[in-house]
Design an enzyme around this catalytic site. Structure first.
Site, PDB file in Angstrom:
ATOM      1  N   ASP A 116      40.444 -18.879  12.366  1.00 62.66           N
ATOM      2  CA  ASP A 116      40.143 -18.748  10.941  1.00 62.66           C
ATOM      3  C   ASP A 116      41.352 -18.962  10.032  1.00 62.66           C
ATOM      4  OD1 ASP A 116      37.335 -18.226  10.841  1.00 62.66           O
ATOM      5  OD2 ASP A 116      37.723 -16.251  11.700  1.00 62.66           O
ATOM      6  N   ASP A 176      31.122 -22.298  11.660  1.00 59.42           N
ATOM      7  CA  ASP A 176      32.099 -21.899  10.644  1.00 59.42           C
ATOM      8  C   ASP A 176      33.430 -22.633  10.825  1.00 59.42           C
ATOM      9  OD1 ASP A 176      30.276 -19.950  11.720  1.00 59.42           O
ATOM     10  OD2 ASP A 176      31.154 -18.394  10.459  1.00 59.42           O
TER      11      ASP A 176
END
Length: 397
Positions: A116, A176
């Site tokens: 991330d 994602d």
């Protein structure tokens, strides 16, 4: 202040301004009002955030913020939103608060345990570099890009997403993860090292091959065998069930492939973005106000909405509208305008001084885990403000 060339970031538009302006329905007054409200609301939020943490959501029952440490995937959104609002307002207090939080985040440049880093570093330090020209931020970003690239497996052709739940997955990759590829594309442009962009394209291509169903909806998680690259499982961890279409996951895919086309000009990415947009906009379960339920397979008056999915989708559609022509462009613009109008209404946007200082209400974090349901979320705010600023650019400002 000096603005750094070559950052790219999320504000890039690829259409002629005059062509877009002819189709715009929202006004400068609408955009300015909502961004000014956001500035005032975030100055409220600033007073509530303790030192050493980042705001995540708000617990209305206890009138308390839920916060996160710098290693949380959401850590870059608060400073990123402050920086977008500073870009618009030139309010030095917003920049000061953002830079204070960047000091917390800097150590994450060495974090090789998460995929991330695009969310964490590019949304924060990327905006800071773009707006201030501080070359220290460039160095932080390049170190972070190398950390992210370390999670790439050439046999699989993807960046590993999660290291947890090893009893269930061997090499999980979530949709994602498309959002973190912009960071790698930037790193190649700035460093001159093609490695990062190569990883980005390989990951996008592998995801394109394996993540999507025939109707162009996306699974949330594809689990690979790291030794052979074979697909082991196709799962949806945060959706209603494995064959459902988790709303925010569809938004990540739309945004990710739109961005990949912007950065590479590969028509395969544009075509995929268009297919995802059609899946979303043709949804029979998409409510009239354009704000989706948390999963596209569920509906009803008691089913939670996900304002974060709408904000991400609206921002992506605004960019995608600049990559196509005619009726298709008008359709994307109209849909984004409708979502922004709904998000800016009293139904979804909190009055100044309420909602713990967050902008939007009615987002859903992780419904199956009974986590963050019908609450404000930092990333919903980030993409809502980004969409407003993108729209302002379309208006010629």
């Amino acid at each position: 202040m000096k603005k750094m060339a070559g950052l790219g970031l999320a504000l890039t538009m690829t259409t002629s301004l005059s062509a877009q302006q002819n189709s715009l329905a929202l006004t400068d007054e609408f955009v300015n009002k909502n961004i000014n409200n956001a500035v005032a609301q975030y100055k409220t939020l600033m007073t509530r955030v303790p030192d050493g943490v980042l705001p995540r959501t708000f617990d209305k029952a206890n009138d308390s913020l839920a916060t996160a440490k710098s290693n949380s995937w959401i850590s870059g959104f608060y400073p990123g939103t402050l920086l977008y609002l500073y870009e618009y307002s030139k309010d030095a207090d917003l920049l000061k608060e953002a830079e204070k939080r960047l000091q917390l985040l800097e150590k994450e440049k060495d974090n090789k345990g998460t995929h991330d880093l695009g969310f964490m570093l590019y949304c924060s330090f990327g905006n800071a570099l773009r707006l201030t020209g501080n070359t220290h931020y460039r160095d932080v970003l390049l170190t972070g890009a190398e950390s992210l690239a370390s999670r790439f497996n050439s046999t699989v052709g993807c960046i590993r997403s999660w290291d947890h739940n090893s009893d269930s997955w061997k090499f999980p990759v979530i949709i994602d993860n498309m959002m973190n590829l912009e960071f790698l594309n930037w790193a190649s442009r700035v460093s001159g090292n093609p490695k990062y962009a190569d990883i980005s394209k390989i990951h996008a291509n592998t995801t394109l091959k394996n993540h999507f169903r025939p109707d162009n909806s996306s699974y949330h998680v594809i689990d690979y065998d790291p030794e052979t690259g074979a697909v082991r499982h196709k799962h949806t961890h945060q959706g209603a069930h494995h064959e459902s279409a988790w709303a925010r996951g569809q938004a990540w895919g739309l945004y990710g492939y739109t961005m990949m086309y912007r950065d590479t000009h590969d028509k395969a990415y544009l075509n995929q973005a268009r297919k995802i947009a059609a899946f979303i906009l043709d949804q029979p379960n998409l409510p009239e106000d354009g704000i989706p339920y948390w999963d596209y397979s569920v509906s009803g008056p008691d089913v939670p909405r996900d304002a974060s999915a709408a904000a991400i989708t609206a921002s992506a559609l605004l960019e995608l509208s600049g990559m196509v022509r005619g009726k298709e462009r008008k359709r994307y613009l109209k849909a984004a305008e409708h979502m922004l109008t709904s998000l800016s209404s009293a139904t979804y946007k909190a009055p100044i001084g309420t909602n713990g200082g967050f902008l939007l209400m009615h987002s859903t974090g992780h419904f199956p885990a009974n986590s963050e349901i019908d609450v404000p979320l930092s990333y919903a705010d980030y993409y809502y403000v980004e969409a407003l600023i993108r729209y302002k650019h379309l208006l010629g400002h």
